[in-house]
Scaffold this motif. Structure first.
Motif, mmCIF file in Angstrom:
data_model
loop_
_atom_site.group_PDB
_atom_site.id
_atom_site.type_symbol
_atom_site.label_atom_id
_atom_site.label_comp_id
_atom_site.label_asym_id
_atom_site.label_seq_id
_atom_site.Cartn_x
_atom_site.Cartn_y
_atom_site.Cartn_z
ATOM 1 N N GLU A 83 44.722 39.320 37.281
ATOM 2 C CA GLU A 83 45.385 39.412 35.983
ATOM 3 C C GLU A 83 44.585 40.217 34.963
ATOM 4 O O GLU A 83 45.137 41.100 34.286
ATOM 5 C CB GLU A 83 45.682 38.005 35.458
ATOM 6 C CG GLU A 83 46.710 37.267 36.312
ATOM 7 C CD GLU A 83 47.000 35.869 35.813
ATOM 8 O OE1 GLU A 83 46.373 35.461 34.790
ATOM 9 O OE2 GLU A 83 47.827 35.174 36.420
ATOM 10 N N GLN A 84 43.307 39.928 34.813
ATOM 11 C CA GLN A 84 42.510 40.654 33.809
ATOM 12 C C GLN A 84 42.386 42.141 34.120
ATOM 13 O O GLN A 84 42.611 42.979 33.224
ATOM 14 C CB GLN A 84 41.129 40.022 33.667
ATOM 15 C CG GLN A 84 40.278 40.704 32.595
ATOM 16 C CD GLN A 84 38.954 40.021 32.368
ATOM 17 O OE1 GLN A 84 38.746 38.893 32.790
ATOM 18 N NE2 GLN A 84 38.038 40.717 31.693
ATOM 19 N N PRO A 85 42.032 42.536 35.370
ATOM 20 C CA PRO A 85 41.952 43.978 35.623
ATOM 21 C C PRO A 85 43.293 44.691 35.467
ATOM 22 O O PRO A 85 43.332 45.841 35.014
ATOM 23 C CB PRO A 85 41.433 44.070 37.058
ATOM 24 C CG PRO A 85 41.609 42.726 37.652
ATOM 25 C CD PRO A 85 41.541 41.754 36.521
ATOM 26 N N LEU A 86 44.389 44.011 35.806
ATOM 27 C CA LEU A 86 45.712 44.620 35.593
ATOM 28 C C LEU A 86 45.996 44.780 34.099
ATOM 29 O O LEU A 86 46.510 45.820 33.664
ATOM 30 C CB LEU A 86 46.802 43.773 36.254
ATOM 31 C CG LEU A 86 46.897 43.836 37.771
ATOM 32 C CD1 LEU A 86 47.875 42.782 38.288
ATOM 33 C CD2 LEU A 86 47.333 45.227 38.242
ATOM 34 N N ALA A 87 45.654 43.765 33.327
ATOM 35 C CA ALA A 87 45.875 43.834 31.874
ATOM 36 C C ALA A 87 45.054 44.966 31.258
ATOM 37 O O ALA A 87 45.535 45.704 30.380
ATOM 38 C CB ALA A 87 45.523 42.495 31.227
ATOM 39 N N GLU A 88 43.816 45.114 31.705
ATOM 40 C CA GLU A 88 42.964 46.180 31.172
ATOM 41 C C GLU A 88 43.502 47.553 31.565
ATOM 42 O O GLU A 88 43.442 48.503 30.769
ATOM 43 C CB GLU A 88 41.540 45.989 31.694
ATOM 44 C CG GLU A 88 40.853 44.760 31.104
ATOM 45 C CD GLU A 88 39.491 44.501 31.720
ATOM 46 O OE1 GLU A 88 39.119 45.230 32.667
ATOM 47 O OE2 GLU A 88 38.795 43.568 31.245
ATOM 48 N N LEU A 89 44.034 47.664 32.760
ATOM 49 C CA LEU A 89 44.603 48.935 33.205
ATOM 50 C C LEU A 89 45.806 49.307 32.339
ATOM 51 O O LEU A 89 45.935 50.451 31.883
ATOM 52 C CB LEU A 89 45.010 48.821 34.681
ATOM 53 C CG LEU A 89 45.321 50.113 35.434
ATOM 54 C CD1 LEU A 89 44.105 51.018 35.501
ATOM 55 C CD2 LEU A 89 45.808 49.786 36.849
ATOM 56 N N GLY A 94 38.946 42.627 47.254
ATOM 57 C CA GLY A 94 39.014 44.074 47.463
ATOM 58 C C GLY A 94 40.038 44.727 46.563
ATOM 59 O O GLY A 94 39.788 45.805 45.996
ATOM 60 N N LEU A 95 41.209 44.079 46.399
ATOM 61 C CA LEU A 95 42.244 44.634 45.531
ATOM 62 C C LEU A 95 41.783 44.609 44.081
ATOM 63 O O LEU A 95 41.979 45.579 43.334
ATOM 64 C CB LEU A 95 43.545 43.845 45.695
ATOM 65 C CG LEU A 95 44.750 44.334 44.882
ATOM 66 C CD1 LEU A 95 45.052 45.795 45.160
ATOM 67 C CD2 LEU A 95 45.971 43.459 45.174
ATOM 68 N N LYS A 96 41.132 43.517 43.674
ATOM 69 C CA LYS A 96 40.629 43.432 42.302
ATOM 70 C C LYS A 96 39.625 44.551 42.030
ATOM 71 O O LYS A 96 39.703 45.231 40.993
ATOM 72 C CB LYS A 96 39.956 42.078 42.081
ATOM 73 C CG LYS A 96 39.466 41.867 40.643
ATOM 74 C CD LYS A 96 38.569 40.664 40.516
ATOM 75 C CE LYS A 96 37.191 40.973 41.085
ATOM 76 N NZ LYS A 96 36.200 39.914 40.778
ATOM 77 N N ASP A 97 38.697 44.771 42.956
ATOM 78 C CA ASP A 97 37.686 45.818 42.771
ATOM 79 C C ASP A 97 38.335 47.197 42.679
ATOM 80 O O ASP A 97 37.906 48.050 41.875
ATOM 81 C CB ASP A 97 36.680 45.792 43.920
ATOM 82 C CG ASP A 97 35.781 44.553 43.891
ATOM 83 O OD1 ASP A 97 35.729 43.887 42.834
ATOM 84 O OD2 ASP A 97 35.162 44.254 44.926
ATOM 85 N N SER A 98 39.360 47.433 43.473
ATOM 86 C CA SER A 98 40.045 48.734 43.434
ATOM 87 C C SER A 98 40.747 48.951 42.105
ATOM 88 O O SER A 98 40.746 50.058 41.555
ATOM 89 C CB SER A 98 41.052 48.827 44.587
ATOM 90 O OG SER A 98 40.397 48.841 45.837
ATOM 91 N N ILE A 99 41.353 47.895 41.558
ATOM 92 C CA ILE A 99 42.027 48.001 40.262
ATOM 93 C C ILE A 99 41.003 48.245 39.157
ATOM 94 O O ILE A 99 41.221 49.058 38.251
ATOM 95 C CB ILE A 99 42.859 46.739 39.981
ATOM 96 C CG1 ILE A 99 43.998 46.616 41.000
ATOM 97 C CG2 ILE A 99 43.436 46.775 38.568
ATOM 98 C CD1 ILE A 99 44.730 45.289 40.943
#
Length: 353
Positions: free
Chosen positions: A136-142, A109-114
């Motif tokens: 890690e990947q969605p945070l890096a992309e953000l 759920g947290l990954k999808d929100s990011i």
């Protein structure tokens, strides 16, 4: 006398005012040769960027988001209330805020929100984090999109955020252990621990700090394996009731997470003498439990301070300014004798119902 202006920088660098402005405010589309000239002029002249003036000229709006767990956790209701109050107060400073609901303890759920945030127009985000490589990947992309990312209350993978705001949770756990050990006065005993999730870094660190102190300084005490609760009051109530009714000589309870309404219910309805009890976060029901002598100690992390720091830190990161000085945030210990008389908690009903 006033310091050097942007016009002075442009003249010293031999570039136009517009080029100097683009370099100083990182707007891109400038040749590296011109960037080097402007930076050299800035250093020689001692130019200091006027962030307020730059923001005013661009009519800057700070677009922020807070990712907060949903559910019946009264602590996060307290966090939400303070975010809303602070956002209202800061609206005059061109700060817009939205709160994004995330399922508690759900990495997916947290990954999808990011991932969803990557498609939004945002400048900064504060996230109540979990520990997982899936983030890690969605945070890096953000962050690649220029969004400032910080961990709030519970940290994110450290390489993928700019800062963390929260107490030292190992210190919080060590504090709980010290008080529990002293309460036993040298007697032997067994401590039942409760943990919301082993993927929540704050929970893991509190438990580790607790175990370290008991093992080192109170060898006559045994820390029992933690019961996983997902911060569910019903699970806590059932687990604590079973521990009280069993033949085991449980002499203390320590809950590193939330769901304390269930723990308090089990203690208050048991005919047996209750164990020494330590919980986290001063909210309406934990405050009342202290008054009613159902628990002994509440360790509070001052979410009002954490939220205020989150706003200040995100603005500094977005403006590319030096981060404001922030002394260590130490947990506050509450017993029934030092409870605050009139706080936000008194205006709130117990949220876990």
């Amino acid at each position: 006398m006033s310091g050097p202006t942007l016009s002075d920088v442009a003249e010293a660098a031999g570039v136009s005012y517009a080029t100097a402005d683009r370099v100083i405010n990182k707007r891109g589309n400038v040749a590296q040769k011109s960037i080097d000239k402007v930076r050299d002029a800035v250093e020689r002249l001692g130019y200091v960027r006027n962030v307020a003036a730059a923001n005013l000229s661009r009519r800057r709006v700070y677009r922020l988001a807070f990712l907060i767990p949903t559910g019946s956790n009264a602590f996060f209701s307290r966090v939400r209330d303070h975010i809303i109050q602070s956002a209202d107060h800061l609206s005059a400073d061109s700060i817009s805020v939205r709160i994004v609901d995330v399922s508690a303890f759900s990495v997916e759920g947290l990954k999808d929100s990011i991932v969803d945030l990557a498609g939004s127009e945002l400048d900064g985000v504060a996230i109540v984090g979990l520990q997982s490589r899936l983030l890690e990947q969605p945070l890096a992309e953000l962050r690649a999109r220029g969004v400032a990312v910080i961990g709030l209350v519970s940290d994110l993978p450290v390489e993928f955020r700019s800062a963390y705001i929260g107490i030292d949770n190992k210190v919080a756990g060590r504090t709980a252990a010290r008080m529990t050990g002293l309460a036993h006065c040298g007697r032997a005993g067994a401590i039942q621990t409760f943990v919301g999730s082993m993927e929540a870094r704050d929970h893991v660190e509190r438990l580790q700090g607790f175990r370290d102190v008991i093992a080192a300084d109170f060898p006559d005490l045994t820390v029992l394996d933690p019961i996983l609760t997902k911060d569910d009051p019903a699970v806590l109530c059932k687990s604590a009731t079973n521990a009280l009714q069993s033949g085991a000589s449980v002499t203390a309870f320590y809950n590193v997470g939330a769901g304390n309404v269930g723990l308090i219910e089990a203690i208050s309805t048991s005919p047996r003498a209750r164990p020494f009890c330590v919980v986290h976060e001063l909210v309406a029901h934990s405050k009342q439990a202290l008054i009613d002598n159902h628990i002994d100690l509440v360790i509070d992390q001052r979410p009002d301070v954490e939220v205020n720091r989150a706003f200040a830190l995100l603005r500094a990161l977005i403006d590319d300014r030096e981060l404001p000085p922030m002394p260590d945030l130490m947990p506050t210990i509450y017993v029934r004798d030092n409870l605050p008389a009139d706080t936000l908690n008194d205006a709130m009903e117990a949220q876990i119902r």
